[in-house]
Enzyme design. Structure first.
Site, short mmCIF file in Angstrom:
data_model
loop_
_atom_site.label_atom_id
_atom_site.label_comp_id
_atom_site.label_asym_id
_atom_site.label_seq_id
_atom_site.Cartn_x
_atom_site.Cartn_y
_atom_site.Cartn_z
N TRP A 388 0.82 -1.22 0.00
CA TRP A 388 0.00 0.00 0.00
C TRP A 388 0.85 1.27 0.00
O TRP A 388 0.31 2.36 0.18
CB TRP A 388 -0.92 0.00 1.23
CG TRP A 388 -1.86 -1.15 1.28
CD1 TRP A 388 -3.11 -1.22 0.70
CD2 TRP A 388 -1.66 -2.42 1.94
NE1 TRP A 388 -3.67 -2.45 0.96
CE2 TRP A 388 -2.82 -3.21 1.71
CE3 TRP A 388 -0.61 -2.97 2.68
CZ2 TRP A 388 -2.96 -4.50 2.21
CZ3 TRP A 388 -0.75 -4.27 3.17
CH2 TRP A 388 -1.93 -5.02 2.94
N ASP A 389 2.13 1.16 -0.16
CA ASP A 389 3.00 2.33 -0.09
C ASP A 389 2.86 3.05 1.24
O ASP A 389 2.83 4.28 1.31
CB ASP A 389 2.73 3.29 -1.25
CG ASP A 389 3.84 4.33 -1.43
OD1 ASP A 389 4.86 4.24 -0.72
OD2 ASP A 389 3.69 5.24 -2.27
#
Lengths: 727, 127
Positions: A388-389
């Site tokens: 998800w960064d």
């Protein structure tokens, strides 16, 4: 290069003496036995280490050292250079990017108070002159926070021009332009700040006795003299260390430094921003420590080959490619000799099955490295198998945390998910409950890779509840309806919904946080954490490789000009070469119809939290709607809506919080007791930078460099603005 | 600006304004109805389809120049208000998409009242 790793020689007293000439490379004629190093080879009694205060400013230098604990003092084992050095104190000065060495952003100044803050006036406006060239148009986000040391403000401009100005008048003392080319701009032209180091062995008045050190967009460490701006000749090659060395093929914009380095026990520690989402075969996320005096590599922590590459990779090889990097600011712990690294994710953020085990162990973790050895002391992972960064973006703050067994030296770690953790500095153990979120959805893309469980803080989170259809927004029922349709079409199973390709998935919170690089402030006297945060989802989709090829998504090394995606949001069509999917991110989930966010405000807030208990004291939206509206038209509405924000706050003993950050281009003073905004001033561009406060001639100044931010659409400016109460 | 002075005197500015409002309501109603049915099919709120229907009925009466247009739209507006309070209570920013535009339309309908009255008076001529 005999001494590429000086500290390897420093474990024994004998070796230390042998190493002395190398450490004194600035004047390499100095004979070993007579060098002043001898004075610090033997630790002095706790709290009384006598070292010459910083040459140019005796008034504000710390009078004492953070005491080395009694145990080490009792054993006369010499710890040269790596002995704790006295640290400048915050107050009259703002000597560290995070205020004090503990990065609390808390100032003991109290001249400006809730009662008189409304009277603040501009003391001066300084212009750095660094504005985008036509080629760099739309890529500027300077995010600069100056230091104040002695009578001077020390800063870097967006393109890394080092500048010193008078802290009371704004008059320029000197500037040094390292000549960074536009093509080096990664996602943004940013230079969040610089660090200052005083050589304990240099004589007062020596060139570079106190030096300003920055990391540049074209991946250099640059050191200049604090008084004159002259390059420190003894540091690397004529004041410059090339960080591209041993990284691999030089692709401008792929590997860049935007954060100030941490300097701990004479070691300059830096990571770099590796432009997200380009390719699995990307520059390494290696963390390196350099001798602050000579610029020699002291150690490298390459999580993919920690032992082999500890002194740099063997001839012909490079540091392990594609590993998690640290683009934000580390915090040094002079006393324990540790540096706390908020690590990001691997280069390909949204697909993980190809990652190595080591990447899985260290990504999105806080890692404590012993600067004397370059080896990890402990780590704490905030997301398992991050797709998800959710890079750790905030600098950690060092605090004394009250527990049942008394006060414990601790650190405060905020995350992009909004969770706030408190860890024991020495052991890395959690001092507050950590909860486990279980039975998370695995998705269809890589169900074996997606973690079924994730940690969450049981102490405090800035995160809001999961989205529902009724949270959709717009300026009319029609665009709201469109957002509701998009909501229902998307894959969304709440927090940690895994990536998908068949349809968009909603990531909430998005990669902007929670807490990002602006970090949090801690009023250590009142025991209050002040955290500004984003509350913004992203609307994402994995793009199968074939479709990505049709769309012409190529990694940075295959593009005609480097960093052409500067005008886009990060991740809005990134190739992720090597993975089976590219990524498309609609950052902030903005409606294609109106350009407005699909979810309702607030998009950002600021919260005061009781440090001892984690309870919310107050919570207010930050930012008015004056510059926002449908189709990009400013509404002019003076109402607090809570905008996305980037940039942290300063808290003062006077009882005020100063912060810009929001997209309304205002700087404001907030009463720390109530959350009420007591003063604002309109800035020439967005205040996406951390403000500072300092004192000159018994007058308290508040200063911000409102450089604006291209992606936040807050304009661009080269102004540095100081405020003061009228005399 | 009487482009067609030889035609019915009732097709002046008032007539065309009324027709324009009716068309506006018709278009908005159609969008809301189609999108609203789509949303229902996806498992979402029924409000938009119902409001779209109401707008279409109101548009029909506007087109016909009948006072019922006001009554129908007033019902749609009241329904919207009740739904807004039910869905988001008194979170004012959440009221923006739900209440601002419908209220603007309410003002438009109220403003067109004189036109509706004219039309009614004019009906015998049209029949």
């Amino acid at each position: 290069m005999i001494l590429t790793r000086p500290n390897a020689f420093l474990y024994t007293a004998v070796a230390a003496v042998l190493a002395a000439p190398a450490l004194h490379a600035q004047e390499d004629a100095a004979p070993p036995a007579q060098t002043p190093e001898a004075t610090i080879l033997v630790p002095a009694p706790p709290g009384t280490v006598e070292i010459e205060p910083p040459a140019e400013d005796t008034a504000t230098a710390a009078p004492s050292v953070p005491a080395s604990d009694g145990g080490t003092a009792a054993e006369p084992i010499p710890t040269p250079v790596s002995a704790p050095q006295p640290q400048r104190e915050v107050g009259v000065d703002w000597p560290f990017w995070g205020g004090d060495a503990n990065a609390t952003r808390y100032s003991p100044l109290e001249q400006i108070t809730p009662a008189n803050v409304a009277g603040l006036e501009r003391a001066f406006v300084y212009h750095t002159g660094d504005l985008p060239s036509p080629e760099a148009e739309g890529k500027y986000a300077p995010e600069t926070t100056p230091l104040k040391v002695g009578g001077d403000l020390l800063m870097c401009s967006a393109m890394n021009v080092l500048i010193s100005i008078d802290a009371a008048t704004g008059e320029e003392n000197w500037r040094f332009d390292p000549g960074v080319p536009d093509e080096a701009i990664p996602y943004s032209a940013s230079c969040r700040g610089v660090s200052v180091w005083t050589d304990p062995e240099a004589a007062e008045g020596d060139l570079c006795a106190t030096r300003v050190i920055e990391g540049t967009l074209d991946a250099k460490l640059v050191a200049v003299d604090v008084e004159t701006g002259a390059p420190c000749e003894g540091f690397g090659e004529n004041g410059t260390v090339d960080l591209w060395q041993d990284i691999g093929e030089r692709v401008p914009g792929w590997y860049a430094v935007t954060a100030p380095p941490a300097i701990v026990r004479g070691i300059v520690v830096t990571g770099a921003q590796v432009k997200d989402g380009q390719a699995e075969d990307a520059p390494s996320g290696v963390i390196r420590g350099y001798d602050a005096r000579s610029g020699e590599l002291a150690w490298a922590w390459d999580l993919g080959a920690p032992e082999q590459n500890a002194d740099g990779p063997p001839e012909g090889e490079v540091y392990t490619r594609g590993t998690p990097n640290m683009w934000t600011t580390a915090t040094g712990d002079e006393e324990l000799g540790l540096v706390y690294l908020p690590m990001g994710n691997s280069s390909v953020d949204y697909y993980g099955s190809n990652r190595s085990e080591a990447e899985g162990d260290w990504s999105t973790s806080l890692v404590a490295i012993d600067v004397t050895t370059g080896e990890p002391a402990w780590s704490f992972q905030t997301v398992h198998n991050d797709v998800w960064d959710y890079d750790l973006g905030s600098q950690v703050s060092l605090i004394d945390f009250p527990t049942e067994d008394g006060s414990v030296p601790a650190l405060l770690l905020p995350s992009k998910q909004g969770d706030i953790y408190i860890l024991d500095r020495e052991s890395g153990e959690n001092l507050v409950p950590v909860e486990t979120i279980e039975n998370l959805p695995q998705g269809e893309i890589e169900p074996d890779f997606i973690s079924e469980t994730q940690p969450a803080s049981g102490y405090h989170t800035l995160r809001f509840d999961n989205l529902t259809e009724r949270d959709m927004w717009g300026f009319s029922p029609i665009d709201q309806l469109w957002c509701r349709i998009q909501f229902r079409q998307a894959n969304y199973e709440g927090f940690f919904t895994p990536p998908s390709a068949d349809a968009f998935w909603i990531q909430y919170p998005g990669y902007n946080g929670g807490s990002d690089w602006g970090s949090v402030a801690v009023d250590t006297d009142r025991g209050i954490i002040v955290a500004n945060y984003n509350n913004v989802p992203n609307y994402n989709r994995l793009i199968p490789r074939e479709e990505a090829d049709e769309r012409g998504l190529a990694p940075i090394y295959a593009q005609e000009t480097g960093g052409e995606s500067g005008e886009n949001a990060e991740g809005a069509g990134d190739a992720q070469a090597g993975a089976p999917y590219a990524i498309n991110v609609n950052a902030g989930w903005r409606s294609a119809l109106t350009d407005m966010p699909c979810t309702q405000p607030p998009y950002g807030g600021i919260r005061a939290i009781d440090l001892a208990t984690g309870e919310t004291l107050w919570d207010e939206p930050i930012g008015t709607a004056r510059r926002n509206g449908p189709f990009g038209i400013p509404s002019g509405l003076p109402f607090k809506i809570g905008t996305p924000n980037n940039g942290g706050s300063v808290v003062t003993a006077g009882g005020l919080i100063f912060i810009g950050a929001a997209t309304d281009n205002l700087i404001r003073a907030i009463d720390i007791e109530t959350g009420e905004t007591l003063w604002t001033d309109e800035l020439p561009a967005g205040g996406q930078a951390n403000p500072i406060t300092y004192e000159v001639d018994e007058r308290q100044y508040v200063l911000i460099a409102p450089g604006g931010h291209h992606f936040m659409e807050t304009g661009v400016s080269d102004a540095v603005i100081a405020y003061v109460l009228p005399q | 600006m009487k482009r067609r002075p030889d035609r019915s005197p009732h097709r002046g500015a008032g007539y065309w304004t009324r027709v324009a409002i009716a068309l506006l309501f018709g278009v908005l109603g159609t969008i809301l109805l189609i999108g609203g049915v789509w949303l229902i099919a996806l498992g979402g709120s029924w409000y938009y389809a119902l409001a779209g229907l109401g707008l279409l009925v109101s548009a029909w009466f506007l087109w016909r120049g009948q006072m019922a247009a006001l009554a129908v739209y007033a019902l749609v507006w009241a329904f919207t208000l009740a739904w807004t309070i039910w869905e988001v209570r008194f979170d004012w920013w959440a009221w923006v998409p739900r209440m601002v535009a419908p209220t603007v339309l309410l003002v438009v309908v109220l403003a067109s009242l004189p036109l509706l009255s004219q039309r009614r008076a004019a009906r015998p001529h049209h029949a």
